[in-house]
Design an enzyme around this catalytic site. Structure first.
Site, PDB file in Angstrom:
ATOM      1  CB  ILE A 659      -0.959   0.033   1.212  1.00  0.00           C
ATOM      2  CG1 ILE A 659      -0.181  -0.080   2.526  1.00  0.00           C
ATOM      3  CG2 ILE A 659      -2.004  -1.055   1.101  1.00  0.00           C
ATOM      4  CD1 ILE A 659      -1.050   0.060   3.759  1.00  0.00           C
ATOM      5  N   GLY A 660       2.175   1.113   0.050  1.00  0.00           N
ATOM      6  CA  GLY A 660       3.008   2.304   0.014  1.00  0.00           C
ATOM      7  C   GLY A 660       4.484   1.984   0.106  1.00  0.00           C
ATOM      8  CE1 TYR A 661       7.424  -0.711  -3.148  1.00  0.00           C
ATOM      9  CE2 TYR A 661       5.635   0.505  -4.193  1.00  0.00           C
ATOM     10  CZ  TYR A 661       6.367  -0.659  -4.054  1.00  0.00           C
ATOM     11  OH  TYR A 661       6.062  -1.754  -4.807  1.00  0.00           O
ATOM     12  CB  ALA A 663      13.384   7.202   1.925  1.00  0.00           C
ATOM     13  CB  SER A 664      13.937   3.750   5.463  1.00  0.00           C
ATOM     14  OG  SER A 664      12.794   4.217   6.171  1.00  0.00           O
ATOM     15  CB  SER A 665       9.885   1.018   5.330  1.00  0.00           C
ATOM     16  OG  SER A 665       9.078   2.186   5.240  1.00  0.00           O
ATOM     17  CB  THR A 666       7.986  -2.074   1.186  1.00  0.00           C
ATOM     18  OG1 THR A 666       9.068  -1.749   0.312  1.00  0.00           O
ATOM     19  CG2 THR A 666       6.752  -2.369   0.349  1.00  0.00           C
ATOM     20  CE  LYS A 681       6.561   2.396   8.124  1.00  0.00           C
ATOM     21  NZ  LYS A 681       6.773   3.794   8.580  1.00  0.00           N
ATOM     22  CG  ASP A 778      11.490  12.061   8.660  1.00  0.00           C
ATOM     23  OD1 ASP A 778      11.617  13.120   8.024  1.00  0.00           O
ATOM     24  OD2 ASP A 778      11.471  10.943   8.113  1.00  0.00           O
TER      25      ASP A 778
END
EC number: 2.7.11.1
Length: 980
Positions: A659-661, A663-666, A681, A778
């Site tokens: 459902i999403g990407y 910079a450090s995870s899917t 995640k 962040d």
């Protein structure tokens, strides 16, 4: 006889008084039903006043209506403030019936039509502001009947025709602002004979004619702005007589001739002459204008040397001389301009070396010397300019090496040394300039390997090392450049294979590596670069096959030419065979591929079987020899699940559940046995420190509960991959809704405000009420998730370090996203709670404008600062906000708050508790404990004239509550670039 006349006299008095009372009651003398009816006539002209003017219902007490202020004795209407209410329609002629009206403010609406002639019947009017609407037609001559008028503000409309010369007949006019319209014709000379005029704003029209010598007749005029018109002729020789001028802006016209010598007699703070056709030399006398803060002579046809006497301008902060034909050397005396922050000398014909004296400019923010004929090395002491943010020497003949001291320039974000003659190795110290977003060293003679430390520049957006003599491999550390969009290292002597770590670059748009000596296969991991649109690997020695991933099919054959051992699969007839690439595969090769695939499949199945077998623990260790990872449950809804359950429910984290990407995870969606959905995640990288330390941190994060924080339900840490289990949010992230490709849901003003409130409350809890307190580090729109009711939930605070209960809450753990990072971090390399406040301010600007924090080379914060400087911030409001907000004054307050949050110095920023409280005060009255009221009589009494507004924007904060008012007073007005 006298006694006989007395009754008749008494009756005469009674009749006279009765008539007077009747006239007063009918509105003839001031208030009453007559003015109430006039106000209803004004409302009738507005096309959408039902919501904004709901209390304008024709009732008896019109003085209690929104935006109306009356005289306490006569009840006559004195002030009408309907600014920023999103009103449409036209200004009704009925406004002329309000004879006692002194103050009219209709700015920031969507009013159309012409300004009614009847406005001239408001004979008591002192202040008229119709700016920021869609009004068209001529400026009515009837305005000249307003003999009491002091301020006339009609800027930012679509008015046409000439400026009425009759405006000079208004004896008390102090402010005349007609900027940003479509006015034509000459500037009436009679305007210059108004003895009290102080502010003349005519920028952004189509005015013609010349600058009149009479402009210096106005002894009180301090602001003269005709920027962006079609004025011709020369600057009057009498310009030196304009001794009252403080701001003189005649830029972007067609003024020609030389700059008069007696311009040096002016005591202006801003002298802006750029974008004209001025010729000749820069007069030395300008160096005597000690009051100058801004000197802009750029984009003309000036010749000759830069006068060394300009070094005497010790209070000048901005010096723009670019885009001329200046010759000679850069005067070393410029190093004496101790307040200088912007020095732009680019695009001239300057020669010689860069003077070392420029290293004394401690406040220098931008130095642009590009496109000249400068020679020699970069002075080593340029590294003493510790505030330097942009350094550009592109297109000169500079040589030598890059000073190692550049690593001291911690604030530097833009470094362009391209198209020069620099030699030697690229210093590894460049990797210490951690805030660089652009590094361009192309078209030089650099040699040696590419420093691996460049991989530490995690905020880098563009890297260009092309056209040098670099050798060695492409550093694997480049996989850490999580923000990078462009990598160009073409036309070098690079060797070795392409590192598979490049596949981690989720934001990479262009990868240009042609004309090198690269070998080996193209890593299959490059298929993970979903943003990649431009790939050029031609003319290397690559071998194997081009990956058959879907996103590779879009690259043309030209991307892979000149690699004789590289097999390219043609997917359509467009690739052809004309370029000599291998496109045919033999039957034997096909058979070998199939056999190899079968063997690989068998090995994979065997590995999976062994992995699922229970393994004993190693004695004295908490880690199993092999086996499935353990699942640590932090919330009861996952208590009956195992790691194997999660894998089964997601089909081993199949792509169809993504459902999403990041910079450090899917991120995957997983529906638990109970039917509840969670988000899984999967982190790309392993935790670099103690596994037990990481588990302890996650357990702490999992114990945190707040309605505006995304809860951590559990986690699984192992060599197989680190998985975190979070709440699933039905409406995705705020970034997706604001900037995503679909934008299926339009966010109205009320929803955006509630999102801002929720995110602020979540962050305030982390900063002030959580134990231990946490810095997020962040904060960005993609980390604000929205549930089914569009309630905001702050995510990813689990990656932050916990703040101990000590006096210092700073930390040196490096995190953040480009566009959201606190500039103070560049100086100190430390983040604290106020760094989160800065990032939240950027998110608030995203909500208000609908724009990305960083889009290509555009920076949202800088855009809003520039509009704040021009007092045009409201032009940046997202159209969906304008359409759905009934009180644009609230939007202006939100802009103020965002700019307070993003002030340069952390001590000037509010806390998140204060931010949340102010945002709460902007919610509709139904959501507040006490209704909001606006005291317009206070506004009328404190209306500031233009003479008192120099450098400030007057905005009515309203009377939400005494504490909120004190809060705004504490931090001051912010729509002024000098206070950012």
């Amino acid at each position: 006889m006298a006694a006989a006349r007395a009754p008749w006299l008494w009756w005469w008095v009674v009749v006279v008084v009765g008539v007077a009372v009747a006239e007063a009651a009918s509105g003839g003398g001031g208030g009453g039903d007559g003015e109430g009816k006039a106000l209803m006539g004004v409302k009738a002209g507005f096309g959408n006043a039902a919501n904004a003017l709901v209390d304008w219902d024709g009732g008896a007490d019109h003085c209690a209506w929104r935006g109306v202020t009356c005289d306490n004795a006569s009840f006559a209407v004195l002030a009408l403030n309907l600014s920023n209410l999103n009103l449409g329609g036209e200004i009704s002629p009925a406004i002329g019936e309000l004879k006692n009206l002194q103050f009219v403010d209709l700015k920031g609406n969507k009013l159309t039509g012409q300004i009614p002639d009847e406005i001239g019947d408001c004979i008591s009017l002192k202040y008229l502001d119709l700016s920021g609407n869609l009004l068209y037609g001529d400026i009515p001559f009837s305005i000249s009947k307003l003999k009491q008028l002091e301020e006339l503000i009609l800027k930012n409309n679509q008015l046409t025709g000439p400026i009425p010369s009759t405006l000079s007949q208004i004896p008390n006019l102090k402010t005349l602002d007609l900027a940003q319209n479509q006015l034509t014709g000459d500037i009436p000379r009679l305007i210059y004979w108004n003895e009290v005029l102080q502010y003349l704003g005519l920028r952004g029209n189509s005015l013609t004619g010349t600058l009149s010598p009479d402009m210096c007749q106005l002894t009180g005029l301090w602001y003269f702005d005709v920027r962006g018109n079609n004025l011709t002729g020369t600057i009057p020789e009498s310009i030196g007589n304009c001794t009252s001028f403080e701001i003189l802006d005649i830029s972007y016209n067609q003024i020609s001739g030389e700059i008069p010598y007696n311009i040096g007699f002016l005591q202006v703070a801003t002298l802006s002459l750029q974008g004209n056709r001025l010729t000749g030399k820069i007069p030395d006398v300008i160096g005597l204008m000690q009051a100058l803060a801004v000197l802009d002579l750029s984009e003309n046809e000036l010749v000759g040397p830069i006068p060394s006497i300009l070094g005497n301008l010790s209070y000048t902060g901005k010096l723009y001389l670019h885009g001329n034909k200046l010759t000679g050397v850069i005067p070393p005396e410029l190093g004496n301009m101790s307040k200088l922050s912007y020095l732009q000398l680019n695009d001239n014909e300057l020669v010689g070396t860069i003077p070392a004296e420029l290293g004394k400019l401690e406040e220098l923010f931008e130095l642009n010397l590009a496109n000249n004929n400068l020679q020699g090395p970069i002075p080593a002491n340029i590294s003493s300019c510790t505030a330097l943010n942009k350094f550009n020497v592109y297109g000169n003949k500079l040589n030598g090496s890059i000073p190692a001291g550049f690593q001291k320039l911690e604030s530097l974000t833009y470094l362009n040394l391209s198209s020069n003659n620099f030699k030697g190795n690229i210093p590894s110290e460049l990797g210490h300039i951690i805030n660089l977003d652009t590094l361009d060293l192309s078209y030089n003679e650099f040699s040696g390997p590419v420093p691996a430390t460049i991989g530490d520049l995690e905020h880098l957006l563009e890297l260009n090392l092309s056209k040098n003599h670099l050798d060695g491999p492409v550093p694997a550390e480049f996989g850490n450049l999580r923000s990078v969009q462009v990598i160009d290292m073409s036309n070098n002597n690079l060797s070795g294979s392409l590192p598979e770590e490049l596949g981690q670059l989720q934001n990479l748009d262009s990868l240009i590596l042609n004309n090198n000596n690269l070998v080996g296969e193209i890593p299959a991991q490059l298929a993970n670069c979903f943003s990649l649109n431009n790939l050029n690997l031609s003319y290397n020695n690559l071998s194997g096959h081009v990956p058959m991933a879907k996103n590779f099919s879009k690259f043309p054959m030209e991307s892979f030419l000149g690699n004789p051992l590289l097999h390219v699969y043609c997917q359509d007839s467009s690739c052809g065979h004309s370029h000599g690439q291998r496109v045919n595969i033999s039957k034997t090769a096909i058979a070998c591929i199939i056999l190899g695939f079968i063997i690989l499949l068998c090995v994979l199945l065997l590995a999976i079987y062994k992995t699922n077998q229970p393994q004993p623990l190693v004695k004295g260790s908490d880690k199993p020899v092999q086996g499935p990872p353990k699942l640590v449950v932090l919330q009861m809804d996952m208590a009956i699940h195992t790691y194997e359950d999660i894998m089964r429910l997601t089909e081993n984290l199949s792509e169809k559940y993504i459902i999403g990407y990041g910079a450090s995870s899917t991120v995957y969606k997983c529906e638990l046995k109970s039917g509840k959905a969670i988000a899984v995640k999967r982190l790309y990288s392993q935790y670099n420190h103690s596994l037990r330390e990481f588990e302890t941190e996650l357990e702490t994060i999992g114990s945190i509960r707040h309605r505006n924080l995304v809860s951590l339900h559990g986690f699984s840490l192992s060599p197989h991959g680190n998985l975190l289990f979070y709440d699933y949010m039905e409406n995705g992230s705020l970034w997706d809704l604001l900037h995503g490709p679909s934008k299926k849901v339009k966010l109205n003003w009320d929803t955006r405000l509630r999102i801002a409130v929720g995110a602020a409350q979540g962050l305030a809890y982390l900063h002030h009420d959580c134990n231990p307190r946490i810095i997020h580090r962040d904060v960005k729109s993609s980390n604000i998730l929205l549930d089914e009711n569009f309630e905001a939930h702050l995510s990813d605070f689990g990656i932050a370090k916990c703040v101990p209960s000590a006096k210092s809450h700073a930390s040196t753990y490096v995190l953040g996203t480009i566009g959201y990072i606190d500039p103070e971090y560049a100086r100190t390399s430390r983040l604290n709670e106020k760094s989160d406040v800065y990032s939240f301010g950027i998110v608030l600007l995203e909500l208000l404008t609908g724009k990305k924090a960083v889009d290509n080379e555009s920076n949202l914060h800088q855009l809003i600062l520039s509009k704040a400087d021009d007092n045009t911030v409201m032009e940046a409001v997202d159209s969906e906000v304008s359409v759905t907000c009934t009180d644009m004054g609230l939007v202006r307050k939100a802009f103020q708050l965002a700019l307070l949050c993003t002030k340069r110095h952390p001590s000037d920023r509010p806390t998140m508790h204060e931010v949340a409280r102010v945002l709460l005060s902007l919610l509709p009255a139904s959501a507040m404990t006490t209704p909001k009221t606006v005291d317009y009589s206070r506004l009328l009494a404190s209306t500031t004239t233009a003479a008192d507004m120099r450098g400030h924007d007057v905005t009515d904060i309203g009377d939400n509550s005494s504490s909120d008012e004190q809060w705004f007073v504490r931090f001051g007005e912010v729509i002024s670039k000098h206070t950012m």
